[in-house]
Design a protein around this motif. Sequence first.
Motif, short mmCIF file in Angstrom:
data_model
loop_
_atom_site.label_atom_id
_atom_site.label_comp_id
_atom_site.label_asym_id
_atom_site.label_seq_id
_atom_site.Cartn_x
_atom_site.Cartn_y
_atom_site.Cartn_z
N CYS A 247 0.83 -1.11 0.06
CA CYS A 247 0.00 0.17 0.14
C CYS A 247 0.78 1.24 0.00
O CYS A 247 1.64 1.29 0.85
CB CYS A 247 -0.75 -0.09 1.22
SG CYS A 247 -1.80 1.46 1.53
N HIS A 249 0.15 3.83 1.27
CA HIS A 249 -0.24 4.83 2.11
C HIS A 249 0.56 4.20 3.60
O HIS A 249 1.08 4.73 4.49
CB HIS A 249 -1.58 5.21 2.50
CG HIS A 249 -1.94 5.85 3.40
ND1 HIS A 249 -1.67 7.12 3.23
CD2 HIS A 249 -2.54 5.82 4.61
CE1 HIS A 249 -2.24 7.86 4.45
NE2 HIS A 249 -3.02 6.98 5.42
N CYS A 250 0.28 2.97 3.88
CA CYS A 250 0.68 2.25 4.95
C CYS A 250 1.63 1.06 4.74
O CYS A 250 2.11 0.55 5.72
CB CYS A 250 -0.42 1.57 5.55
SG CYS A 250 -1.27 0.41 5.11
N CYS A 267 -6.79 -1.98 0.27
CA CYS A 267 -5.84 -2.21 1.34
C CYS A 267 -6.66 -2.54 2.44
O CYS A 267 -7.50 -1.87 2.94
CB CYS A 267 -5.00 -0.95 1.67
SG CYS A 267 -4.08 -0.91 3.14
N CYS A 270 -6.22 0.32 5.38
CA CYS A 270 -6.78 1.57 5.26
C CYS A 270 -8.28 1.73 4.60
O CYS A 270 -8.94 2.42 4.88
CB CYS A 270 -5.91 2.34 4.05
SG CYS A 270 -4.17 2.55 4.32
#
Length: 274
Positions: A247, A249-250, A267, A270
């Motif tokens: 991901c 983002h994370c 994800c 998320c």
Amino acid sequence: MPELPEVQTIVSDLAPLLMGARIIKVQVWDPLLVRFPGAEDFNRRLSGGIIRTMTRRGKYIVVGLDQGLTWLVHLRMTGRLLTKLEEDERHLRAQFTLDNGICLSYCDLRRFGDMWAFFPGEEEHLGGFRTLGPEPLSEEFSQDWLLQAFARRKAPVKALLLNQSIVAGLGNIYVDEALFVAGIHPGRQGHSLTEEECGKLAAAVKEVIQKAISSRGTTFRDYRSGLGTVGEYQQLLQVYGRKGEECTHCGTLLDCMRIGGRTSVYCPRCQKQK
Ligand SMILES: [Zn+2]
């Protein structure tokens, strides 16, 4: 399948070349292509017509001619509308010769594409075009619209966003991307989304579609713009086609699930199921 940004790119490229030109010859070699009227009437209606407007509605290309005649095109899975043919093109299905020297070729590997030539009053023959929902970038497509459209709907939000009568022009790529941006799990039942989540989702759809139009769409398999060029949004994809990757983002590995026969990548961290 070309979605809204790809179709918009094709229209933006072709419109300046085609507007004002007269169609002097129509040749259709694929009997599956014309949905309305019959093949002969289709040729007769378009032949001699002058192209006055060329716009997009959902995933449809809408060409306006004189006397209220509209030429409607849906590319479906693999349709392409081109001003230049590659030498080894094997999937040519129709050609439209214009009086300005341009020959518009319709190519389609899988032959799911559709065309119509209709006058006002003949809308009953247009299938899904009649029931299209709002454009994602319109004011009508909003938090309130989604809240109302999702009310009492048990279907997964992924399937609801693919429904062209709820919002026009989205397909698998941009629905997955918008759900990721909004942080909403694709399998959530429509009615379970809060007002705030509907607001985030409407904003995410607008953001993703706007950026994709600016990038001239996503290039995949058979997509070419009207000028034969390719888009660049694939460099910005955060989940679509990235199953098993991290991901953005994370860092969690992206997972996927089947919803209504379509693969959805998301994800698990998320976009929690709740
Ligand atoms: Zn994540």
